[in-house]
Design an enzyme around this catalytic site. Structure first.
Site, mmCIF file in Angstrom:
data_model
loop_
_atom_site.group_PDB
_atom_site.id
_atom_site.type_symbol
_atom_site.label_atom_id
_atom_site.label_comp_id
_atom_site.label_asym_id
_atom_site.label_seq_id
_atom_site.Cartn_x
_atom_site.Cartn_y
_atom_site.Cartn_z
ATOM 1 N N CYS A 70 0.743 -1.344 0.094
ATOM 2 C CA CYS A 70 -0.130 -0.149 -0.096
ATOM 3 C C CYS A 70 0.855 1.061 -0.050
ATOM 4 C CB CYS A 70 -0.752 -0.212 1.248
ATOM 5 S SG CYS A 70 -1.911 -1.368 1.278
ATOM 6 N N HIS A 104 -3.176 6.435 2.835
ATOM 7 C CA HIS A 104 -3.629 5.210 2.149
ATOM 8 C C HIS A 104 -5.095 4.932 2.852
ATOM 9 C CE1 HIS A 104 -4.259 1.270 1.079
ATOM 10 N NE2 HIS A 104 -3.934 0.545 2.284
ATOM 11 N N ASN A 125 -10.305 -0.805 0.074
ATOM 12 C CA ASN A 125 -8.579 -0.585 0.142
ATOM 13 C C ASN A 125 -8.269 -1.119 -1.170
ATOM 14 O OD1 ASN A 125 -6.014 -1.183 0.537
ATOM 15 N ND2 ASN A 125 -6.457 -2.202 2.556
HETATM 16 N N1 ACO Z 1 -18.125 -8.619 9.874
HETATM 17 C C1 ACO Z 1 -18.714 -8.979 11.263
HETATM 18 N N2 ACO Z 1 -17.832 -9.244 12.291
HETATM 19 C C2 ACO Z 1 -16.471 -9.343 11.891
HETATM 20 C C3 ACO Z 1 -16.154 -9.065 10.573
HETATM 21 C C4 ACO Z 1 -16.968 -9.034 9.665
HETATM 22 N N3 ACO Z 1 -16.726 -8.929 8.390
HETATM 23 N N4 ACO Z 1 -14.701 -9.432 10.674
HETATM 24 C C5 ACO Z 1 -14.378 -9.749 11.879
HETATM 25 N N5 ACO Z 1 -15.447 -9.766 12.591
HETATM 26 C C6 ACO Z 1 -15.591 -9.879 14.207
HETATM 27 C C7 ACO Z 1 -14.211 -10.501 14.711
HETATM 28 O O1 ACO Z 1 -14.409 -12.052 14.466
HETATM 29 C C8 ACO Z 1 -14.432 -10.247 16.117
HETATM 30 O O2 ACO Z 1 -15.186 -10.827 16.692
HETATM 31 P P1 ACO Z 1 -14.939 -11.470 18.395
HETATM 32 O O3 ACO Z 1 -14.589 -10.495 19.170
HETATM 33 O O4 ACO Z 1 -16.034 -12.513 18.600
HETATM 34 O O5 ACO Z 1 -13.800 -12.358 18.021
HETATM 35 C C9 ACO Z 1 -14.795 -8.834 16.138
HETATM 36 O O6 ACO Z 1 -15.516 -8.628 14.754
HETATM 37 C C10 ACO Z 1 -13.646 -7.896 16.085
HETATM 38 O O7 ACO Z 1 -12.673 -8.112 15.117
HETATM 39 P P2 ACO Z 1 -11.510 -7.407 14.843
HETATM 40 O O8 ACO Z 1 -10.484 -8.022 13.867
HETATM 41 O O9 ACO Z 1 -10.769 -6.797 16.265
HETATM 42 O O10 ACO Z 1 -12.295 -6.033 14.258
HETATM 43 P P3 ACO Z 1 -11.200 -4.721 13.842
HETATM 44 O O11 ACO Z 1 -11.994 -3.623 14.786
HETATM 45 O O12 ACO Z 1 -9.922 -4.943 14.188
HETATM 46 O O13 ACO Z 1 -11.773 -4.496 12.458
HETATM 47 C C11 ACO Z 1 -10.262 -4.560 10.527
HETATM 48 C C12 ACO Z 1 -11.197 -5.393 11.599
HETATM 49 C C13 ACO Z 1 -11.317 -3.693 9.622
HETATM 50 C C14 ACO Z 1 -9.651 -5.519 9.435
HETATM 51 C C15 ACO Z 1 -9.294 -3.724 11.071
HETATM 52 O O14 ACO Z 1 -8.486 -4.583 11.927
HETATM 53 C C16 ACO Z 1 -8.261 -3.121 10.298
HETATM 54 O O15 ACO Z 1 -8.521 -1.999 9.400
HETATM 55 N N6 ACO Z 1 -7.025 -3.412 10.431
HETATM 56 C C17 ACO Z 1 -6.099 -2.680 9.572
HETATM 57 C C18 ACO Z 1 -5.969 -2.752 8.281
HETATM 58 C C19 ACO Z 1 -4.930 -2.101 7.347
HETATM 59 O O16 ACO Z 1 -4.606 -0.935 7.805
HETATM 60 N N7 ACO Z 1 -4.209 -2.698 6.794
HETATM 61 C C20 ACO Z 1 -2.965 -2.090 6.088
HETATM 62 C C21 ACO Z 1 -3.082 -1.892 4.851
HETATM 63 S S1 ACO Z 1 -3.622 -3.192 3.773
HETATM 64 C C22 ACO Z 1 -2.423 -3.890 2.734
HETATM 65 O O17 ACO Z 1 -1.356 -3.195 2.971
HETATM 66 C C23 ACO Z 1 -2.736 -4.848 1.785
#
Ligand code: ACO
Length: 329
Positions: free
Chosen positions: A118, A254, A284
């Site tokens: 990214c 990004h 993304n």
């Molecule tokens: N729908 C509903 N619930 C979900 C989903 C979904 N799609 N995905 C995960 N959950 C659940 C999980 O299972 C978890 O449930 P639990 O608490 O019972 O275990 C709960 O939601 C919270 O999960 P988290 O993984 O903690 O969710 P988070 O708030 O962290 O959001 C996300 C996930 C959106 C992926 C976030 O972590 C994120 O954006 N991370 C960084 C992404 C990023 O910046 N990437 C870098 C660039 S990408 C690249 O380089 C290609």
């Protein structure tokens, strides 16, 4: 402002492309256990564009360059270098940049693909500045393009809600009055196993990995890294260049996740209204997300000639690349 970057580079043309097919949050509700409210609240994403079965990264590059040609009447015959940032090329080789050279019949030029996930588009702009500064090159075509949908596991609800496809292209030309003002890079390779797409090996630095070739992410770890490191990088590049947060016309991070952007803004004092993003419309799109955010803001007239903007790429690697520049179109 006291620019710190030696620069003979300015952007002279811009183009972008997204595929027609739209994947909305309610479509994803029918594919995995998720819902529109969760996706919007956790990510700020409403929909993404998906390449057709016959469309690959090279096709998106070609379309973005055609858009650049038609919007700015740009001449490509004298381009002497092509840099394509992508992690989802149609083929490892020939490179996407060599495919672009052939498609547009550019007579003689260098062609290199770069891979910085990214951060790729901003890293390619930094490299273009160096090539122009060397005096060897005069006109460089820089493209950020991804077909992430082809590397997404649509049974994994934690990643399939995030990714989309698209491309952006700029011409960067030699100019005595350089418009690239400041630069910042940082790499945290020790944490690389938290976000990857496998190729030939089944481990990263001793960490066993999934070998399906799909994108795998430990969202929580990457999120923590982003909201910790990106504000430090923003503060560093602004301070180095004597630029205060309120002096920025635009912050273009990004477009990974709107919550990350809001957190960075809160920690750095940049008003959220001064950010340009593309995740709501396109998800993304990795190396394409920054040019797609610029495209949206150019089309609705928010960006003006002379605006000072900070482009900040971050992601897989884990890598960061930032560029402070004056908009010259
Ligand atoms: N729908 C509903 N619930 C979900 C989903 C979904 N799609 N995905 C995960 N959950 C659940 C999980 O299972 C978890 O449930 P639990 O608490 O019972 O275990 C709960 O939601 C919270 O999960 P988290 O993984 O903690 O969710 P988070 O708030 O962290 O959001 C996300 C996930 C959106 C992926 C976030 O972590 C994120 O954006 N991370 C960084 C992404 C990023 O910046 N990437 C870098 C660039 S990408 C690249 O380089 C290609």
């Amino acid at each position: 402002m006291q620019p710190t970057l030696l620069s003979h580079a300015k952007i002279t043309a811009f183009g972008a492309y997204v595929p027609e097919q739209v994947l909305r949050n309610d479509d994803l509700e029918r594919m995995v256990d998720t819902n529109h409210e969760w996706i919007v609240q956790r990510t700020g994403i409403y929909e993404r564009r998906i390449a057709s079965d016959e469309q690959f990264c090279s096709d998106l590059c070609f379309a973005a360059v055609r858009d650049l040609q038609s919007r700015y009447d740009a001449v490509l015959d004298d381009v002497d270098f092509i840099l394509v940032a992508t992690t989802t090329p149609d083929t490892y080789f020939p490179s996407m940049s060599a495919r672009v050279q052939a498609e547009f019949g550019i007579a003689s030029c260098g062609a290199v693909d770069i891979q910085a996930a990214c951060a790729g588009f901003v890293a390619a702009l930094q490299l273009a500045n160096g090539l122009l500064l060397s005096g060897v090159h005069r006109k460089i075509l820089v493209i950020g393009a991804e077909t992430l949908s082809k590397a997404t596991d649509y049974t994994d609800r934690s990643t399939c809600i995030l990714f989309g496809d698209g491309a952006g292209a700029v011409l960067v030309e030699r100019s005595e009055e350089g418009a690239f003002l400041g630069s910042y890079v940082r790499t945290t390779g020790e944490e690389g196993h938290h976000l990857y797409r496998s190729s030939l090996s089944s481990s990263i630095g001793g960490h066993p990995i999934d070998t399906t070739g799909k994108i795998v992410q430990n969202g929580r770890e990457v999120y923590k890294w982003a909201v910790t490191q990106v504000p430090k990088g923003v503060a560093s590049i602004l301070e180095q260049n004597g630029c205060r947060a309120h002096e920025l016309d635009w912050f273009v991070p990004h477009s990974a996740n709107m919550r990350i952007v809001e957190s960075v803004c809160e920690k750095t004092g940049i008003p959220v209204e001064r950010t340009l993003t593309s995740m709501a419309q396109y998800g993304n799109t990795s190396a394409a997300s920054i040019p797609l955010a610029l495209d949206l803001a150019l089309k609705d007239g928010r960006i003006k000639t002379g605006d000072i903007m900070l482009l900040y790429g971050f992601g897989g690697g884990l890598t960061e690349a930032a560029l402070l520049l004056r908009w010259t179109l």
